[in-house]
Design an enzyme around this catalytic site. Structure first.
Site, short mmCIF file in Angstrom:
data_model
loop_
_atom_site.label_atom_id
_atom_site.label_comp_id
_atom_site.label_asym_id
_atom_site.label_seq_id
_atom_site.Cartn_x
_atom_site.Cartn_y
_atom_site.Cartn_z
N LYS A 268 -13.28 -12.44 9.78
CA LYS A 268 -12.62 -12.07 8.48
C LYS A 268 -11.47 -13.03 8.18
O LYS A 268 -11.41 -13.62 7.35
CB LYS A 268 -12.27 -10.68 8.47
CG LYS A 268 -12.84 -10.04 7.18
CD LYS A 268 -12.55 -8.63 7.32
CE LYS A 268 -13.66 -7.88 7.20
NZ LYS A 268 -13.66 -6.31 6.99
N THR B 143 -10.13 4.03 6.97
CA THR B 143 -10.03 5.45 7.14
C THR B 143 -11.33 6.20 7.04
O THR B 143 -11.44 6.86 6.04
CB THR B 143 -9.10 6.28 6.51
OG1 THR B 143 -9.15 6.07 4.86
CG2 THR B 143 -7.49 5.61 6.80
N THR C 244 -6.40 5.58 2.16
CA THR C 244 -6.42 7.21 1.67
C THR C 244 -6.74 7.97 2.80
O THR C 244 -7.22 7.46 3.84
CB THR C 244 -7.99 7.29 1.01
OG1 THR C 244 -7.96 6.02 -0.06
CG2 THR C 244 -8.07 8.56 0.40
N GLU D 68 -4.05 3.52 -3.52
CA GLU D 68 -4.66 2.39 -4.22
C GLU D 68 -5.75 2.97 -5.13
O GLU D 68 -6.59 3.63 -4.48
CB GLU D 68 -5.36 1.29 -3.27
CG GLU D 68 -5.95 0.17 -3.77
CD GLU D 68 -4.97 -0.67 -4.92
OE1 GLU D 68 -4.12 -1.00 -4.50
OE2 GLU D 68 -5.32 -0.42 -6.24
N PHE D 69 -5.85 2.77 -6.51
CA PHE D 69 -6.97 3.45 -7.25
C PHE D 69 -7.80 2.25 -7.82
O PHE D 69 -8.75 2.44 -8.67
CB PHE D 69 -6.17 3.83 -8.48
CG PHE D 69 -5.07 4.86 -8.00
CD1 PHE D 69 -5.77 6.42 -8.06
CD2 PHE D 69 -3.91 5.00 -7.88
CE1 PHE D 69 -4.95 7.42 -7.44
CE2 PHE D 69 -3.09 5.97 -7.70
CZ PHE D 69 -3.57 7.24 -7.42
N LEU D 70 -7.77 1.08 -7.04
CA LEU D 70 -8.72 -0.07 -7.79
C LEU D 70 -10.25 0.38 -7.63
O LEU D 70 -10.33 1.08 -6.66
CB LEU D 70 -8.64 -1.38 -6.91
CG LEU D 70 -8.79 -1.55 -5.41
CD1 LEU D 70 -10.26 -1.59 -5.12
CD2 LEU D 70 -8.28 -2.74 -4.79
N ARG D 71 -11.09 -0.18 -8.41
CA ARG D 71 -12.44 0.03 -8.30
C ARG D 71 -13.00 -1.29 -7.94
O ARG D 71 -12.82 -2.36 -8.47
CB ARG D 71 -12.98 0.25 -9.79
CG ARG D 71 -12.48 1.63 -10.37
CD ARG D 71 -12.51 1.68 -11.80
NE ARG D 71 -11.98 0.74 -12.69
CZ ARG D 71 -12.04 0.29 -13.82
NH1 ARG D 71 -12.85 0.74 -14.28
NH2 ARG D 71 -11.22 -0.37 -14.22
N ASN E 9 -10.13 11.01 -6.77
CA ASN E 9 -11.53 10.69 -6.36
C ASN E 9 -12.25 12.02 -6.30
O ASN E 9 -13.57 11.98 -6.76
CB ASN E 9 -11.74 10.25 -4.71
CG ASN E 9 -11.43 8.70 -4.84
OD1 ASN E 9 -11.23 8.05 -5.68
ND2 ASN E 9 -11.28 8.05 -3.64
N CYS F 146 -15.89 4.75 -0.36
CA CYS F 146 -14.84 5.76 -0.71
C CYS F 146 -15.45 7.15 -0.99
O CYS F 146 -14.93 8.03 -0.29
CB CYS F 146 -13.85 5.01 -1.83
SG CYS F 146 -13.08 3.64 -1.22
P1 NAD Z 1 -12.99 -2.18 4.96
O1 NAD Z 1 -13.45 -1.64 6.01
O2 NAD Z 1 -13.42 -2.82 4.02
O3 NAD Z 1 -11.25 -2.89 5.66
C1 NAD Z 1 -10.61 -2.46 6.45
C2 NAD Z 1 -10.05 -3.56 7.26
O4 NAD Z 1 -9.24 -3.16 8.38
C3 NAD Z 1 -11.16 -4.20 8.05
O5 NAD Z 1 -11.16 -5.57 7.82
C4 NAD Z 1 -10.53 -4.15 9.74
O6 NAD Z 1 -10.96 -5.08 10.37
C5 NAD Z 1 -9.38 -3.97 9.39
N1 NAD Z 1 -8.48 -3.26 10.54
C6 NAD Z 1 -8.97 -2.14 11.32
N2 NAD Z 1 -7.88 -1.78 12.10
C7 NAD Z 1 -6.83 -2.94 12.03
C8 NAD Z 1 -5.74 -3.11 12.83
N3 NAD Z 1 -5.17 -2.32 13.77
N4 NAD Z 1 -4.81 -4.27 12.55
C9 NAD Z 1 -5.40 -4.95 11.49
N5 NAD Z 1 -6.50 -4.80 10.84
C10 NAD Z 1 -7.36 -3.71 11.10
O7 NAD Z 1 -12.03 -0.81 4.12
P2 NAD Z 1 -11.58 -0.96 2.57
O8 NAD Z 1 -12.83 -0.67 1.68
O9 NAD Z 1 -10.71 -2.15 2.21
O10 NAD Z 1 -10.59 0.52 2.60
C11 NAD Z 1 -9.32 0.38 3.29
C12 NAD Z 1 -8.67 1.85 2.93
O11 NAD Z 1 -8.36 1.78 1.44
C13 NAD Z 1 -9.57 2.94 3.05
O12 NAD Z 1 -8.64 3.90 3.37
C14 NAD Z 1 -10.19 3.01 1.91
O13 NAD Z 1 -10.54 4.64 1.48
C15 NAD Z 1 -8.93 2.80 0.88
N6 NAD Z 1 -9.26 2.33 -0.21
C16 NAD Z 1 -10.58 1.58 -0.75
C17 NAD Z 1 -10.71 1.15 -1.98
C18 NAD Z 1 -12.07 0.41 -2.05
O14 NAD Z 1 -12.37 0.12 -3.35
N7 NAD Z 1 -12.65 -0.35 -1.11
C19 NAD Z 1 -10.02 1.57 -3.08
C20 NAD Z 1 -9.06 2.54 -2.68
C21 NAD Z 1 -8.73 3.00 -1.64
#
Ligand code: NAD
Length: 433
Positions: free
Chosen positions: A35, A86, A122, A146-149, A208, A260
């Site tokens: 990544k 998470t 979250t 974060e509230f992005l969609r 949510n 999510c």
């Molecule tokens: P994701 O799985 O796409 O990304 C998480 C990233 O964290 C991965 O790239 C992973 O390699 C990295 N990671 C894990 N452990 C790590 C560490 N110790 N050091 C560095 N990097 C590490 O998840 P996401 O969709 O981006 O969601 C992340 C968080 O944000 C979650 O809690 C989710 O609920 C919340 N969230 C997501 C969205 C969304 O639309 N995706 C919106 C609001 C909130």
């Protein structure tokens, strides 16, 4: 300002690019070296409108870079956003907070001097207080949900409809730093709510849960419509004209999915259970149950159309992503239905404009075909399960030439049923008898 973003998935990569767009110098950190390499080449490792442009612009200008090193991040700046995953704990409803605690502990062990850690992931309410105990002197913890969609993530990050900043007692430096970081957004008039950690954590869980409840409410009405002969789409339209209800988020159909809403609802329910909030537990459980039941309903419609057995049948599924304009297949309703139909003996062909590579890797038992028309070849039933706009523009007469039997199940209710019927199709849907 110099800041870092730890965890560069959907949330973190978008946040990092948008912080660079706001003028900050940003170092993104991710544990996945592949990544990091893709992001450093100025591209997103997933599909999100407008994100590639921002990444290309700011990696080229030198304002944005990515690394795998937390030590480098600790030395880079004094504000660290954390957006690691998470997920739902395997075999349970509760959150798995391992990534979050690991990332924050790793960071704290390298921080020298003062720093602000602003968590965006979250979590269940109460996590911030536990996390704060692991931080050393001089490190202040802020909660910034974060509230992005997804599919609108860049726009939502640059022009959010609200900012929530949660602090512990004595978080004044953290507030100053975050206000400075978000100055352009705050100055644009964005409602900014400053609160305590628990309210900030809960703000995301509750938002949510409400969105999921709205979808499951109209889908519960769909069940009643199916049994009574009413039309749920018209019903949703009528309800939506009431300004207290509104049209948005009232789309009846196959229900919600993604990385999510499903896991956040379950994690929230598990936390409500721990807290003894029984009525909330019951409500959240029903919302989830209604959502899951829509998937089974589509499976049973297909089975009915196939005369009771799916053995040896050919089924085509239009859509794999959990919603249009993303390639995210986490808990995608379309793929859940596709997998179930395959388990029941059907040969299932799936197509999707963006998510097909991910679907192919995750579910090798499904046949993946790029063209939606070619995917329909010989199908006994065609399913429309992710409402990509391009599917609505396909001529049903052309598809009819290819299928074995002209029967379509519209799981999203967005195909022009009249046009498909005129072209000789049997159209089945949700929320209508
Ligand atoms: P994701 O799985 O796409 O990304 C998480 C990233 O964290 C991965 O790239 C992973 O390699 C990295 N990671 C894990 N452990 C790590 C560490 N110790 N050091 C560095 N990097 C590490 O998840 P996401 O969709 O981006 O969601 C992340 C968080 O944000 C979650 O809690 C989710 O609920 C919340 N969230 C997501 C969205 C969304 O639309 N995706 C919106 C609001 C909130």
């Amino acid at each position: 300002m110099k800041l870092t973003v730890i965890g560069c998935g959907y949330l973190g990569a978008t946040h990092a690019a948008c912080m660079a767009e706001l003028g900050h110098e940003v170092l993104g950190v991710d544990a996945d070296p592949d990544k990091v390499a893709v992001l450093n080449s100025g591209r997103a490792p997933f599909f999100e409108h407008g994100l590639d442009e921002l990444l290309a612009r700011h990696t080229a200008s030198g304002r944005l870079r990515f690394t795998g090193s937390v030590a480098e991040a600790a030395a880079f700046g004094d504000l660290h956003f954390v957006g690691v995953g998470t997920p739902q704990r395997a075999g349970e409803q509760a959150y798995d907070l391992t990534h979050l605690f690991t990332a924050v502990r790793q960071l704290a062990s390298h921080v020298r001097g003062k720093a602000v850690v602003a968590v965006k992931s979250t979590v269940p309410v109460g996590t911030a207080a536990r996390l704060a105990e692991t931080l050393g002197e001089g490190v202040e913890l802020a909660w910034n949900p974060e509230f992005l969609r997804e599919s609108n993530a860049v726009e939502d990050s640059l022009r959010p409809d609200r900012l929530v900043l949660g602090f512990g007692s004595g978080g004044s430096r953290a507030e100053t730093v975050l206000r400075q970081c978000y100055a352009k957004i705050i100055d644009a008039g964005t409602p900014t709510i400053v609160t305590d950690w628990a309210t900030a954590e809960l703000a995301k869980s509750a938002a949510n849960a409400f969105l999921a409840t709205k979808i499951s409410f109209i889908n519960a009405m769909a069940e009643i419509c199916e049994a009574s002969g009413a039309d749920v789409r018209q019903l949703a339209d009528v309800l939506g004209h009431d300004a207290r209800i509104g049209h948005r988020g009232m789309a009846p159909g196959l229900g919600y999915g993604g990385g999510c809403l499903p896991k956040d609802l379950r994690g929230f329910r598990a936390r409500a259970d721990e807290l003894g909030a029984d009525r909330a537990v019951a409500l959240l459980g029903e919302v989830d149950a209604v959502n899951q039941a829509r998937r089974e309903r589509v499976v049973s419609l297909v089975r009915e159309e196939c005369g009771g057995s799916l053995e040896g049948r050919r089924i085509t599924v239009w859509g794999a992503a959990f919603k249009p304009d993303t390639d995210d297949i986490r808990d995608a309703p379309a793929l859940a239905v596709a997998r179930r139909l395959h388990e029941l003996g059907a040969t299932v062909t799936v197509t999707d404009p963006q998510a097909l590579d991910k679907a192919r890797k995750a579910h090798p038992q499904l046949v993946c075909v790029d063209s939606p028309v070619e995917a329909a070849e010989g199908a006994d039933v065609l399913l429309h399960l992710t409402e990509w706009p391009e599917y609505g523009r396909i001529d049903p007469r052309v598809v009819r030439e290819r299928v074995g039997r002209a029967c379509v199940v519209d799981g999203r209710g967005t195909l022009d049923a009249g046009r498909w019927r005129e072209a000789g199709w049997t159209v089945r849907g949700l929320g209508r008898r």
